[in-house]
Design a protein around this motif. Sequence first.
Motif, PDB file in Angstrom:
ATOM      1  N   ALA A   6       0.832  -1.209   0.000  1.00 10.72           N
ATOM      2  CA  ALA A   6       0.000   0.000   0.000  1.00 10.72           C
ATOM      3  C   ALA A   6       0.867   1.260   0.000  1.00 10.72           C
ATOM      4  O   ALA A   6       0.476   2.288  -0.559  1.00 10.72           O
ATOM      5  CB  ALA A   6      -0.933  -0.001   1.215  1.00 10.72           C
ATOM      6  N   SER A   7       2.050   1.177   0.604  1.00  8.30           N
ATOM      7  CA  SER A   7       2.915   2.357   0.653  1.00  8.30           C
ATOM      8  C   SER A   7       3.712   2.515  -0.636  1.00  8.30           C
ATOM      9  O   SER A   7       4.491   3.449  -0.767  1.00  8.30           O
ATOM     10  CB  SER A   7       3.849   2.289   1.859  1.00  8.30           C
ATOM     11  N   GLY A   8       3.528   1.605  -1.589  1.00 12.23           N
ATOM     12  CA  GLY A   8       4.169   1.763  -2.891  1.00 12.23           C
ATOM     13  C   GLY A   8       5.398   0.890  -3.084  1.00 12.23           C
ATOM     14  O   GLY A   8       6.131   1.067  -4.043  1.00 12.23           O
ATOM     15  N   ILE A   9       5.636  -0.062  -2.170  1.00 15.18           N
ATOM     16  CA  ILE A   9       6.748  -1.003  -2.330  1.00 15.18           C
ATOM     17  C   ILE A   9       6.160  -2.282  -2.930  1.00 15.18           C
ATOM     18  O   ILE A   9       5.279  -2.891  -2.332  1.00 15.18           O
ATOM     19  CB  ILE A   9       7.420  -1.289  -0.968  1.00 15.18           C
ATOM     20  N   ALA A  59      -5.990   2.095  -1.588  1.00 15.36           N
ATOM     21  CA  ALA A  59      -4.578   1.813  -1.284  1.00 15.36           C
ATOM     22  C   ALA A  59      -3.868   1.113  -2.438  1.00 15.36           C
ATOM     23  O   ALA A  59      -2.663   0.891  -2.365  1.00 15.36           O
ATOM     24  CB  ALA A  59      -4.490   0.961  -0.018  1.00 15.36           C
ATOM     25  N   GLY A  60      -4.624   0.723  -3.466  1.00 19.90           N
ATOM     26  CA  GLY A  60      -4.007   0.045  -4.605  1.00 19.90           C
ATOM     27  C   GLY A  60      -3.837  -1.450  -4.380  1.00 19.90           C
ATOM     28  O   GLY A  60      -3.133  -2.112  -5.138  1.00 19.90           O
ATOM     29  N   LEU A  61      -4.477  -1.992  -3.355  1.00 18.43           N
ATOM     30  CA  LEU A  61      -4.340  -3.422  -3.065  1.00 18.43           C
ATOM     31  C   LEU A  61      -5.367  -4.239  -3.841  1.00 18.43           C
ATOM     32  O   LEU A  61      -5.207  -5.434  -4.032  1.00 18.43           O
ATOM     33  CB  LEU A  61      -4.504  -3.683  -1.565  1.00 18.43           C
ATOM     34  N   LEU A 114      -1.984   2.814  -8.534  1.00 20.58           N
ATOM     35  CA  LEU A 114      -0.764   2.076  -8.854  1.00 20.58           C
ATOM     36  C   LEU A 114       0.271   2.917  -9.598  1.00 20.58           C
ATOM     37  O   LEU A 114       1.417   2.509  -9.744  1.00 20.58           O
ATOM     38  CB  LEU A 114      -1.096   0.821  -9.661  1.00 20.58           C
ATOM     39  N   PRO A 140       6.080   6.038  -4.724  1.00 20.14           N
ATOM     40  CA  PRO A 140       6.026   5.390  -3.409  1.00 20.14           C
ATOM     41  C   PRO A 140       5.859   6.404  -2.284  1.00 20.14           C
ATOM     42  O   PRO A 140       6.347   7.524  -2.381  1.00 20.14           O
ATOM     43  CB  PRO A 140       7.375   4.693  -3.297  1.00 20.14           C
ATOM     44  N   GLY A 141       5.143   5.992  -1.251  1.00 17.86           N
ATOM     45  CA  GLY A 141       5.061   6.814  -0.056  1.00 17.86           C
ATOM     46  C   GLY A 141       3.851   7.728   0.041  1.00 17.86           C
ATOM     47  O   GLY A 141       3.639   8.355   1.061  1.00 17.86           O
ATOM     48  N   THR A 147       0.449   7.041  -0.209  1.00 13.43           N
ATOM     49  CA  THR A 147      -0.686   6.552   0.570  1.00 13.43           C
ATOM     50  C   THR A 147      -0.198   5.696   1.732  1.00 13.43           C
ATOM     51  O   THR A 147       0.609   4.790   1.535  1.00 13.43           O
ATOM     52  CB  THR A 147      -1.601   5.680  -0.318  1.00 13.43           C
ATOM     53  N   TYR A 183      -1.534   3.180   4.807  1.00 14.69           N
ATOM     54  CA  TYR A 183      -2.705   2.347   5.084  1.00 14.69           C
ATOM     55  C   TYR A 183      -2.480   1.600   6.396  1.00 14.69           C
ATOM     56  O   TYR A 183      -1.427   1.000   6.598  1.00 14.69           O
ATOM     57  CB  TYR A 183      -2.885   1.388   3.907  1.00 14.69           C
ATOM     58  N   PRO A 185      -4.261  -1.375   8.254  1.00 15.80           N
ATOM     59  CA  PRO A 185      -5.337  -2.349   8.073  1.00 15.80           C
ATOM     60  C   PRO A 185      -6.088  -2.634   9.364  1.00 15.80           C
ATOM     61  O   PRO A 185      -5.628  -2.309  10.465  1.00 15.80           O
ATOM     62  CB  PRO A 185      -4.626  -3.591   7.572  1.00 15.80           C
ATOM     63  N   GLY A 187       8.114   2.844   8.066  1.00 12.25           N
ATOM     64  CA  GLY A 187       7.328   3.883   7.407  1.00 12.25           C
ATOM     65  C   GLY A 187       8.175   4.759   6.489  1.00 12.25           C
ATOM     66  O   GLY A 187       7.682   5.306   5.508  1.00 12.25           O
ATOM     67  N   PHE A 190      10.699   3.634   4.686  1.00  7.86           N
ATOM     68  CA  PHE A 190      11.328   2.853   3.609  1.00  7.86           C
ATOM     69  C   PHE A 190      10.825   3.229   2.214  1.00  7.86           C
ATOM     70  O   PHE A 190      11.596   3.252   1.264  1.00  7.86           O
ATOM     71  CB  PHE A 190      11.144   1.354   3.847  1.00  7.86           C
ATOM     72  N   ALA A 191       9.508   3.512   2.115  1.00  8.73           N
ATOM     73  CA  ALA A 191       8.975   3.838   0.791  1.00  8.73           C
ATOM     74  C   ALA A 191       9.549   5.157   0.284  1.00  8.73           C
ATOM     75  O   ALA A 191       9.539   5.425  -0.907  1.00  8.73           O
ATOM     76  CB  ALA A 191       7.455   3.912   0.850  1.00  8.73           C
ATOM     77  N   ARG A 204       3.785   4.300  12.377  1.00  8.48           N
ATOM     78  CA  ARG A 204       4.479   3.929  11.144  1.00  8.48           C
ATOM     79  C   ARG A 204       3.875   4.677   9.950  1.00  8.48           C
ATOM     80  O   ARG A 204       4.599   5.174   9.088  1.00  8.48           O
ATOM     81  CB  ARG A 204       4.388   2.418  10.910  1.00  8.48           C
ATOM     82  N   GLN A 251       5.651   7.787   7.569  1.00  2.00           N
ATOM     83  CA  GLN A 251       5.729   7.734   6.101  1.00  2.00           C
ATOM     84  C   GLN A 251       5.517   9.131   5.501  1.00  2.00           C
ATOM     85  O   GLN A 251       5.821   9.336   4.334  1.00  2.00           O
ATOM     86  CB  GLN A 251       4.674   6.752   5.596  1.00  2.00           C
TER      87      GLN A 251
END
Lengths: 276, 257
Positions: free
Chosen positions: A168-171, B47-49, B65, B69-70, B72, B74, B76, B96, B98-99, B147, B151
Amino acid sequence: MEVLTEPFHYAFMQRAFVAALAVGVLCSTMGTYVILRKLSFIGDGIAHASFAGIVIAYLRGANFYIGAGVVAVLTAVGIGFVHRRGRISLDTTIGVLFTGMFALGVYLMSQQRSYAIDLQSFLFGDILAVQPEDLWLILALSVVVAIAVIVLFRGLLYTTFDPVVAQASGIASPAYEYALLVMLALTIVISLQAVGIVLVAALLVTPAAAAYQLTSRFAPMMALASLFGAACTVGGLYLSYYVRASSGATIVLLATLLFFASMGAKYLLRATARAA
Amino acid sequence: MVARDLTVRYEDFAALVDATLTVRYGEALGVVGPNGSGKSTLLKTIAGLLQPSSGSLSVLGSPPLKLPPGVTAYVPQVEAVDWSFPATVWDVVAMGRFARLHFWQRFGAQDREVVRRALEVVKMSALAGRHIASLSGGQQQRAFVARAIAQEPRLLLLDEPTTGVDAATEEALRRIVRELVAGGLPVVMATHDLDRVNEWFDRLLVLDRRVLALGTPDEVVASGTYAAIREHTHTHGHLRHDHEPHAAHAAHPEILR
């Protein structure tokens, strides 16, 4: 002193020690991911599948590493693909693919008039037979996988811990999963000659499992795992020289002992912490 | 964030049908509805999931999509993580960042500062060195919110963050959300808790696979849809589709840019 340095007098022993060190560090580093992603079965699966590649390479007169490598990588990617696309659990996918590929290897070999391939050495490994060109290949592939671990470190860590939120964070979690499977396939191929098909899974799992007992953060677990891995392969090889036993088996037995020692140490540490 | 006629299917089942809504900068949108009403589906799609099967969805002008990166963050509903994973609270909150980091960039002083502040916001600074397995449910929830904050997202999605947490944690979360919203962050939050919606949200979306109402909490309460949902939510039943979506609110999406 002479007794202790004796194994290093032989060139083949020197090569074996370098190979053991590389394989030990690499397997247990990757083992950290294997343990935390619960992929223990995959190491076993890819190793068995690569047997088909070894036999094909032999029949075609091609290099053993190329045959095993191509089949291992294809199997690893295939496992990831079938798992994502089909509604089949990962362990079922692995179970189907690895037995199928192993049977293909046995089938091809059984068609030969004589068992020209030393099956024993592929199943249980023969690190003393590592040739200079093998050693260069082992070292080169080790460097490739090590660089991948460094470059993908944060992404692999996040997607291992929490693939959904990482995604979801783009990874891109699926891309990392495929990358990890390919890295795992390369690691296994490198290790085949040292510990063999049957025992490579142990080297992927046991040192990392021992480190898991004693650490509570990811990077220290990986560092301790690689230290344990190196100690087991180098120590096991050393030991096997003196007790005149199979190097692969000695390495894995040593790793198993280390695992139980870690468990014991963990309980001791807890008990002393409680007493203090 | 803009969604137009968004439909999301699982196999043959449409979990979300023709949803049209917008989320503006600096607003908290509450998503309420009975179990299985598509709240989580909506958040996962944003969230693009999950992929929408029809309709359009854009976050800051791009499909989820296509976002860098970074953007959005989310959180859960149920964190399906392995609690015995070798990680401390600090380690989890640091993820948080890393993206936002390319592989050649070091996790630097600025990143550490962001993590430190995120922990402060959720009042978890004192627990930074604790292993995640030793946290209570409320602390775990706050660590995951931290986290998301670390981000530094442009859109925050929270799926029922108050489920299973004590009253103090819930109030702490509400204050965190209001602070983030006051700072300009758009927040979309699914919730089961229908009390105090006025204190949590600027606008409310009533969902039962379709958008039943969208407006300020007062407007939604006045529309009567809310009372029906409330009744059904409390009896854990499912709404029958005899309510027409509130066309006045649903038909005029405003563009967020």
